[in-house]
Structures are given as C-alpha cells and as structure tokens.
Write an enzyme that holds these catalytic residues in place. Structure first.
Site, PDB file in Angstrom:
ATOM      1  N   ASP A  38       0.825  -1.213   0.000  1.00 44.45           N
ATOM      2  CA  ASP A  38       0.000   0.000   0.000  1.00 44.45           C
ATOM      3  C   ASP A  38       0.859   1.263   0.000  1.00 44.45           C
ATOM      4  OD1 ASP A  38       1.009  -0.371   2.478  1.00 44.45           O
ATOM      5  OD2 ASP A  38      -0.849   0.029   3.567  1.00 44.45           O
ATOM      6  N   HIS A 242      23.155   2.347 -18.890  1.00 48.88           N
ATOM      7  CA  HIS A 242      22.253   2.795 -17.828  1.00 48.88           C
ATOM      8  C   HIS A 242      22.481   1.979 -16.551  1.00 48.88           C
ATOM      9  CE1 HIS A 242      19.199   5.118 -20.543  1.00 48.88           C
ATOM     10  NE2 HIS A 242      20.374   5.711 -20.445  1.00 48.88           N
ATOM     11  N   ASP A 259      26.407  10.031 -14.393  1.00 52.46           N
ATOM     12  CA  ASP A 259      25.353  10.620 -15.226  1.00 52.46           C
ATOM     13  C   ASP A 259      24.198  10.893 -14.273  1.00 52.46           C
ATOM     14  OD1 ASP A 259      23.303  11.211 -16.965  1.00 52.46           O
ATOM     15  OD2 ASP A 259      23.682   9.543 -18.332  1.00 52.46           O
ATOM     16  N   ASP A 270      20.399  16.945 -17.436  1.00 54.70           N
ATOM     17  CA  ASP A 270      20.949  15.619 -17.767  1.00 54.70           C
ATOM     18  C   ASP A 270      22.439  15.815 -18.024  1.00 54.70           C
ATOM     19  OD1 ASP A 270      21.289  13.030 -18.585  1.00 54.70           O
ATOM     20  OD2 ASP A 270      20.068  13.188 -20.396  1.00 54.70           O
ATOM     21  N   HIS A 349      24.544   4.602 -29.058  1.00 58.14           N
ATOM     22  CA  HIS A 349      23.336   5.414 -28.855  1.00 58.14           C
ATOM     23  C   HIS A 349      23.445   6.717 -29.642  1.00 58.14           C
ATOM     24  CE1 HIS A 349      25.488   8.043 -25.967  1.00 58.14           C
ATOM     25  NE2 HIS A 349      25.979   6.935 -25.431  1.00 58.14           N
ATOM     26  N   HIS A 353      19.259  14.065 -27.295  1.00 63.66           N
ATOM     27  CA  HIS A 353      17.794  13.972 -27.281  1.00 63.66           C
ATOM     28  C   HIS A 353      17.262  15.300 -26.773  1.00 63.66           C
ATOM     29  CE1 HIS A 353      18.224  13.357 -22.908  1.00 63.66           C
ATOM     30  NE2 HIS A 353      19.188  12.500 -23.200  1.00 63.66           N
ATOM     31  N   HIS A 360      13.980  12.508 -21.490  1.00 63.27           N
ATOM     32  CA  HIS A 360      13.927  12.266 -22.937  1.00 63.27           C
ATOM     33  C   HIS A 360      12.643  12.953 -23.364  1.00 63.27           C
ATOM     34  CE1 HIS A 360      16.545   8.450 -22.247  1.00 63.27           C
ATOM     35  NE2 HIS A 360      17.245   9.560 -22.230  1.00 63.27           N
ATOM     36  N   GLU A 384      25.879  14.138 -26.020  1.00 63.40           N
ATOM     37  CA  GLU A 384      26.461  13.134 -25.130  1.00 63.40           C
ATOM     38  C   GLU A 384      27.128  11.973 -25.865  1.00 63.40           C
ATOM     39  OE1 GLU A 384      23.437  10.697 -23.100  1.00 63.40           O
ATOM     40  OE2 GLU A 384      21.952  12.104 -23.845  1.00 63.40           O
ATOM     41  N   TYR A 388      32.507   3.234 -25.452  1.00 61.58           N
ATOM     42  CA  TYR A 388      32.354   2.173 -24.446  1.00 61.58           C
ATOM     43  C   TYR A 388      33.042   0.924 -24.968  1.00 61.58           C
ATOM     44  CZ  TYR A 388      28.621   5.536 -23.695  1.00 61.58           C
ATOM     45  OH  TYR A 388      27.913   6.693 -23.550  1.00 61.58           O
ATOM     46  N   ARG A 406      31.717   8.866 -21.257  1.00 63.92           N
ATOM     47  CA  ARG A 406      30.661   9.683 -21.871  1.00 63.92           C
ATOM     48  C   ARG A 406      30.798  11.082 -21.313  1.00 63.92           C
ATOM     49  NH1 ARG A 406      26.624   6.664 -21.012  1.00 63.92           N
ATOM     50  NH2 ARG A 406      25.579   7.452 -19.155  1.00 63.92           N
ATOM     51  N   GLU A 408      28.458  14.622 -21.295  1.00 65.74           N
ATOM     52  CA  GLU A 408      27.113  15.092 -21.668  1.00 65.74           C
ATOM     53  C   GLU A 408      26.839  16.481 -21.100  1.00 65.74           C
ATOM     54  OE1 GLU A 408      23.873  12.711 -20.000  1.00 65.74           O
ATOM     55  OE2 GLU A 408      22.510  13.481 -21.535  1.00 65.74           O
TER      56      GLU A 408
HETATM   57  N1  GLY Z   1      20.588   9.993 -18.411  1.00 70.07           N
HETATM   58  C1  GLY Z   1      19.943   9.429 -19.513  1.00 70.07           C
HETATM   59  C2  GLY Z   1      20.487   9.926 -20.763  1.00 70.07           C
HETATM   60  O1  GLY Z   1      21.569  10.464 -20.781  1.00 70.07           O
HETATM   61  O2  GLY Z   1      19.861   9.909 -21.781  1.00 70.07           O
HETATM   62 MN    MN Z   2      20.904  12.190 -21.973  1.00 69.82          MN
HETATM   63 MN    MN Z   3      22.458  11.408 -19.087  1.00 68.44          MN
END
Ligand code: GLY
Ligand code: MN
Ligand code: MN
Length: 436
Positions: A38, A242, A259, A270, A349, A353, A360, A384, A388, A406, A408
């Site tokens: 609950d 992720h 991240d 982000d 990737h 975005h 996103h 970003e 990898y 990465r 970003e």
């Molecule tokens: N943190 C998720 C991305 O970079 O898209």
């Molecule tokens: Mn991102």
């Molecule tokens: Mn990110």
C-alpha cells in the site's frame, strides 16, 4: 502552494487555438503508482497535463471546451476532505482550482462522468490521449458511443478521437523564458552536485556514497530530486549505459562515470562527466577521453538555428570514428565504417535527445518531409557522445578493455547559436586534473 506564472494560461490558449470549432480536449493527469503493497511512489504529474495547468495533484483531469473561438477551462480535482488532508496535507480543492489555477469551472473528480456526458453532445471533435489510462480510455470510448446514439435526434456528436499529443509536444519543443529559467536552475544544481561528488570521490568509497552526495546536493539546492535514476559507475561499470546499481567499491585506478541530473520545478537536466578517481588520467584513458571530448565539442558547434537535429550526431560520429581509427580500434575507410555502422560496437546510442519536462523530452525529431528537424531558438537538447569498450569485445587489445567514457551537456539553441546550460562543470583533461 506555489505561485503560478501566466504561462500556463498562454499555453492553453495556444493549444486550443489550433483545435477546430466544437472541440473538447480531455487531458488526464497521471495515476498514482504503487511501489509495494500500500506504499505509493512519490507522485510526479504527467508532463503534458502539467504543461497546460501547472497543477500537480493526483486524481485530476483538465478539460478544454472550444465552441466557436472562445473556450472554457474545466478542472476536475480531489475535494478538500479534512479526513484526507490530515494524511496527505493541504489540497487546492474546487476553490483553489479556480482561484489559484484559473479554471473557469472546477468540479470534484467524482463528477467527471456526469459533467462530461453533458458537454460531449454538441461537440464534433474529441482530443484525448488514448493508451495512458485504461479505465479512462474505456470511459471516453463508452461516452462517445452513447452520445452517438443521440445522432438520430439531430444532436451533433464527435466522430473520432484525435491525439492531442502531436500539438502539445510541438509546443513543448520550444521552451519559453520561464521554462528556460527552470532548466538553467536545474542545470546549475546538477553542476554543483557533480563538482561536490568530484571533490569527495576517492579510492575505497562505494559508488552509492557518491550517489547519495549528489542527491543530497540536489535537494539541498531546492531540486525535486533526480530527473532519472543516477548513474554512478566505476571501472568496467562505465561501459554499461544505464548502470544504476551503484553498489561497487571504487578502486584507485578506476574511471568514474557519473550521469546524474536534477529536476527543478519538474524540468530536467541531464549531465555526465567521466574522470579518474585519482584525478590523473593514464595515457590510454587520456587518448580515449580526448576523442570523446573533441567529438562533444565539435557536436556542440553544430547547434545553431538552421542546422538540423541530426547534424550534431553526424559530426560526433565522424570525430569518434577518426579517433578510433587512429587508435586502430576500427579499420577500413571512414565512409564504410559509418555506412555499415561498424562504430556502433563502441558508440551505440544517439548523440542527444530533447530535454525539458521529461529527460527524454517530447517533441518530433523528423519534420513533415521526413527530414531531421531544423533547430530554432528555444529548443534544448543534450550532447552526449561516448566510447564504451566492453570487456566482452573480441578483436580489441586488452589495454583498452573496460574503459567507458561519456561526456554530456545540456544545450539551448539561441538566436546567435547556442548556450551550454551545464557550462562550468569541469570537462577538459586539464580542468579535471587540476581539480582537488
Ligand atoms: N541519463 C539518460 C540519458 O543520458 O539519456
Ligand atoms: Mn541524456
Ligand atoms: Mn544522461
């Protein structure tokens, strides 16, 4: 209760101005989700609903009724029952929905079926996002069938359900000045949290300790919390895109990939930085880092009015491929590597975005002609790129394995080019190595 700015009213007007005469738009808020038994997850409103109303209580629905040119704004909300307020705190109620949130009329959520039944006949178009809430989907489709039964008595009735999201998401793509202020604040908080985590990071800590430091700083500076689960990966965990377990002990020669972005007034940031825990890159880490940094810098330069969304991605891919070729991690011509997607084993990737109420964010990536969308001032996107190098890759020299990097940032398109909202978070090798 928070003070509302006038933008929500302006957005409702702009949205409704695009609807044909005799339209009704029904925009539901998100349902409460159960975490266990609950216990509920902390509530976070639906982004489209919030964008049009500024209202963030659960169990609420926004209805906009357009006859000729004028429209009426109805808000269905929970009542101010004392019993409930003892448990969950003050609610706006019907009075607040009108006085604070500027609804023309407000009703209890329990009155929704009856009120809607009355309004729906006489309307010609329904705008409703099917698929978000099964119970409501059923309710709206049943109401539609019922009201169609009245056609024989000469009453106008809606013929089809249209999706309001296309219109709302196009609007959400271009941020107004209030939204940009929120996003700048979210970005600043994220920058400060990353800087704090960098100052604490040391050999022997657990990844989750840094997660806690970051999220402490988010709250300390007034953010709602993280906009998405924070990623704190060390060593080979940097190669997991992720990675959110964040439960490994950090070793002294590890790279750390963080991240993490705060959510401020429901707007996301982000931000990713990768750095050696001892603040000293070894030569292989340095080589890979420099390639990603150059890809990111060049990609950001592609962000200006008139360029297309995909241009920054294409630029980043070009720089990454060139660098990976120099390190002999990729072989063949640049054209062929790109055409056949051979680089995807190291960079799998997109370079960015949209960013906004959702991390996103909503908004089209393709225009009506099927081309990548042209950038205009007010759009906000991430940049970003990464490399990898999984331990499982074959044909890769051992010395490269387990490295993941990465970088970003969040970038606003401006009249003159762009503004990096997350600017100032240590990023160059010199800045990171000088950091103590
Ligand atoms: N943190 C998720 C991305 O970079 O898209
Ligand atoms: Mn991102
Ligand atoms: Mn990110």
């Amino acid at each position: 209760m928070k003070k509302l700015d006038c933008n929500f009213e302006r957005r409702r007007k702009e949205f409704v101005s695009q609807l044909p005469e005799y339209s009704i738009a029904i925009i539901p808020n998100k349902l409460i989700s159960i975490r266990s038994n609950d216990v509920e997850y902390k509530y976070r409103p639906d982004s489209d609903f919030y964008y049009l109303t500024g209202f963030d209580e659960p169990n609420s629905i926004c209805v906009l009724v357009k006859e000729k040119r004028e429209f009426t704004y109805l808000l269905f909300v929970e009542g101010k029952e004392q019993e409930k307020e003892i448990w969950v705190g003050e609610k706006a109620g019907i009075q607040g929905a009108k006085s604070i949130y500027k609804a023309d009329s407000a009703y209890l959520i329990t009155q929704f079926d009856d009120v809607l039944k009355k309004i729906i006949s006489g309307m010609e178009h329904i705008y409703f996002p099917l698929g978000k809430n099964k119970e409501l989907d059923l309710k709206i489709t049943s109401l539609l069938s019922e009201s169609r039964a009245n056609v024989r008595s000469g009453i106008k009735t809606p013929r089809a359900i249209f999706d309001p999201r296309d219109l709302i998401h196009k609007m959400r793509l271009i941020k107004d000045s209030y939204e940009i202020d929120c996003m700048k604040k979210a970005a600043d908080i994220s920058k400060n949290a990353h800087v704090l985590a960098m100052s604490y990071a040391k050999n022997g800590m657990f990844e989750y300790e840094l997660e806690a430091i970051i999220e402490y700083k988010f709250r300390k500076e007034g953010a709602i919390g993280p906009a998405y689960p924070s990623i704190v990966g060390s060593g080979k965990n940097c190669t997991i895109l992720h990675y959110i377990k964040n439960n490994k002990k950090i070793q002294k020669n590890d790279l750390l990939l963080i991240d993490a972005g705060s959510e401020y007034d429901y707007y996301a940031s982000d931000l990713t930085r990768t750095f050696p825990v001892n603040k000293k890159f070894n030569s292989i880490q340095k080589d890979i880092y420099q390639i990603v940094l150059e890809a990111q810098t060049k990609a950001i330069e592609q962000i200006k009015p008139g360029k297309r969304f995909i241009d920054s991605h294409n630029k980043a891919v070009g720089v990454l491929v060139e660098g990976l070729k120099e390190l002999r991690l990729l072989k063949g011509s640049i054209g062929e590597i790109i055409k056949k997607g051979k680089y995807k084993k190291f960079f799998m990737h997109r370079t960015g975005h949209w960013l906004g109420l959702d991390v996103h964010d909503a908004g089209p990536y393709i225009d009506n002609n099927g081309n990548s969308i042209k950038l205009v001032p007010g759009m906000v996107m991430t940049v970003e790129p990464g490399i990898y190098i999984s331990e499982n890759l074959e044909d890769v020299p051992e010395k490269f394995k387990g490295i993941g990097i990465r970088i970003e940032d969040d970038v606003l398109v401006t009249n003159g080019g762009n503004k990096v909202l997350t600017y100032g978070t240590p990023k160059t090798i010199d800045e990171i190595e000088a950091f103590s």
